[in-house]
Motif scaffolding. Sequence first.
Motif, short mmCIF file in Angstrom:
data_model
loop_
_atom_site.label_atom_id
_atom_site.label_comp_id
_atom_site.label_asym_id
_atom_site.label_seq_id
_atom_site.Cartn_x
_atom_site.Cartn_y
_atom_site.Cartn_z
N THR A 21 62.89 14.09 19.33
CA THR A 21 61.78 14.99 19.70
C THR A 21 62.18 16.45 19.52
O THR A 21 61.39 17.27 19.03
CB THR A 21 61.35 14.74 21.16
OG1 THR A 21 60.97 13.37 21.29
CG2 THR A 21 60.18 15.62 21.56
N GLU A 22 63.42 16.77 19.91
CA GLU A 22 63.86 18.16 19.83
C GLU A 22 63.91 18.68 18.40
O GLU A 22 63.80 19.88 18.15
CB GLU A 22 65.25 18.30 20.46
CG GLU A 22 65.20 18.32 21.98
CD GLU A 22 66.57 18.61 22.57
OE1 GLU A 22 66.65 19.56 23.35
OE2 GLU A 22 67.54 17.90 22.22
N PHE A 25 60.10 19.43 18.13
CA PHE A 25 59.62 20.33 19.18
C PHE A 25 60.81 20.74 20.07
O PHE A 25 61.04 20.15 21.12
CB PHE A 25 58.56 19.64 20.04
CG PHE A 25 57.41 19.08 19.26
CD1 PHE A 25 56.51 19.91 18.63
CD2 PHE A 25 57.25 17.69 19.14
CE1 PHE A 25 55.46 19.39 17.91
CE2 PHE A 25 56.20 17.16 18.41
CZ PHE A 25 55.30 18.00 17.79
N GLU A 27 63.13 22.41 22.86
CA GLU A 27 62.76 22.81 24.22
C GLU A 27 62.59 24.33 24.28
O GLU A 27 63.16 25.07 23.48
CB GLU A 27 63.80 22.32 25.21
CG GLU A 27 63.81 20.80 25.30
CD GLU A 27 64.63 20.27 26.47
OE1 GLU A 27 65.40 21.05 27.06
OE2 GLU A 27 64.48 19.08 26.79
N ARG A 28 61.80 24.79 25.25
CA ARG A 28 61.42 26.20 25.32
C ARG A 28 62.61 27.12 25.54
O ARG A 28 62.60 28.29 25.18
CB ARG A 28 60.39 26.41 26.43
CG ARG A 28 59.02 25.82 26.12
CD ARG A 28 58.06 26.02 27.27
NE ARG A 28 58.27 25.08 28.36
CZ ARG A 28 58.72 25.41 29.56
NH1 ARG A 28 59.02 26.65 29.84
NH2 ARG A 28 58.87 24.48 30.50
N THR A 72 60.38 14.64 26.39
CA THR A 72 60.78 15.93 26.99
C THR A 72 59.64 16.61 27.75
O THR A 72 59.86 17.65 28.37
CB THR A 72 61.28 16.91 25.90
OG1 THR A 72 60.25 17.06 24.91
CG2 THR A 72 62.54 16.39 25.22
N SER A 76 59.41 20.94 26.22
CA SER A 76 59.20 21.36 24.83
C SER A 76 57.92 22.17 24.68
O SER A 76 57.93 23.27 24.15
CB SER A 76 59.14 20.13 23.91
OG SER A 76 60.39 19.51 23.83
N ARG A 77 56.82 21.60 25.12
CA ARG A 77 55.53 22.30 24.96
C ARG A 77 54.71 22.15 26.22
O ARG A 77 54.66 21.06 26.82
CB ARG A 77 54.73 21.69 23.79
CG ARG A 77 55.34 21.94 22.44
CD ARG A 77 54.36 21.59 21.34
NE ARG A 77 53.90 20.21 21.42
CZ ARG A 77 53.00 19.68 20.62
NH1 ARG A 77 52.43 20.41 19.68
NH2 ARG A 77 52.65 18.41 20.73
#
Length: 551
Positions: A21-22, A25, A27-28, A72, A76-77
């Motif tokens: 996933t990372e 997207f 992580e922030r 996540t 992530s979003r």
Amino acid sequence: MNQSNNYQRIKDNWKHDVKKTEQRFPERKQTFTTSSELEINRLYTPKESSETYTEELGFPGQFPYTRGIQPTMYRSRYWTMRQYAGFGSAEETNERFRYLLAQGQTGLSVAFDLPTQIGYDSDDPMAEGEVGKVGVAIDTLLDMERLFDQIPLDKVSTSMTINAPASILLAMYIAVGEKQGVSPEKLTGTIQNDILKEYIARGTYIYPPKPSMRLITDIFGYCHEQLPKFNTISISGYHIREAGSTAVQEVAFTIANGMAYVDAAIESGLEVDQFAPRLAFFFNAHNQFFEEAAKFRAARRIWAKIMKDHYKAENPKSWKLRFHTQTGGSTLTAQQPDNNIVRVTVQALSAVMGGTQSLHTNSRDEALALPTEDSARIALRTQQIIAQESGVADTIDPLGGSYYVEALTDEIEEEVNKYLERIKELGGAVQAVEEGFMQREIHQTAYEAQKRIESNEDIVVGLNDYKLEEEVNPDLLRVDEALETDQIEKTEQVRNSRNQTEVDECLKGLKQAAKTNENVMPHIVAAVRVYATVGEIANVLRDEFGEYTGV
């Protein structure tokens, strides 16, 4: 495999999913911390594994998805901030859309006026006095073009709250995309398209249940071929709750309706994994914070088990319950409307803690009128403060493991399953709707709730306690009465300028398709392209299918 090894295996699977996933997207932040600079973990889990944990909770992004559908989640979003808006003319609503996008809104959500919702043009006698009042008036493709003027459909996802004429408004959206140079396979968004809840709770139906279900499965089939990224239905508990149901009834009746759509689609010849990944849900959030958060977690788990075990879906995307949440309009009060900001904040927080994918926060003045620009901005800011300032989005499923929340999640699941069993005994959701079962259950619940408020057993601040002697009335948004005349003139101009022969041919083709099992969607798309009106298309189907008059 012993319990400990099994736990470690699914945890390792989750870590693998996180890495994948990372890549798409990230992580922030590299590291999340509290205000005291204490590091916040991505996920908190029990120190010791147990069978209950692995089977009933598991890890985010994994069956049964109790802790969320993505590995996540909001690390992530954030969820999509999708404010529901629409009033007056297409031009006025377009202006509000562009204002909200400029303020940081991340998705559009269209409210249509009542005539559009029940398939009448603005110049139909049935539309008199209702044009543009509770949503935007859409009669022809020209209105839709104006609604999305300067809004690129390949860069924004749009949710359209439309049910009985969903096929017509979807066709118009496709046609607007084509005029912007955006092909159907690139369009993203959702049509509500949930007719069963209209019979149960809301009333904006046109046709009887069986042909209505046929229109829905025609949309499923068409979108599978033409609009693979578009959510074909938003199975809605929102209006069931607004009609007075409990949280348990909201989930139970929504999932029962969802099963009816799955059954109908399979019966029409589709494979479950062809359409199930594009099913979406729509829930309400009321003031009982913990029950609401638990409700969302339970709903995800129940749907995952049904899709995997009952329908034998093999694609994990078919197991995931993805949902939009709107805060509870019926909980807002006309008295002391600023109190509604607090109610909406609590409700929005419960939706976020429950793992929603998108969220609408109601405006403080909605118990009085349509939202003003100021109140719509405050509602959006409420979401932005929860996302950016509260820290609740920095760890996944922060309520997971709470004795109270897990017990509530289990109890809601159990009570929902009891309802599902009763509905199954009645012959399924369509039969239960036709017999008025769900309607009676909701009416009884609403009656009991109203009695508790009138006896002051339940306190509603500002309504039956803590009242003020005199209140200052806020500025309200009023729709200009001249709008109806203007809209009628615009529609007449379109009728006078289009090629009537082309319109007649397209409507004739639609009529023939409606008589057979042929998918009607290509005919509706063709009709809107030549500027046939919403009312003209709906009337062809009224002639073939008849009109529903209620239980």
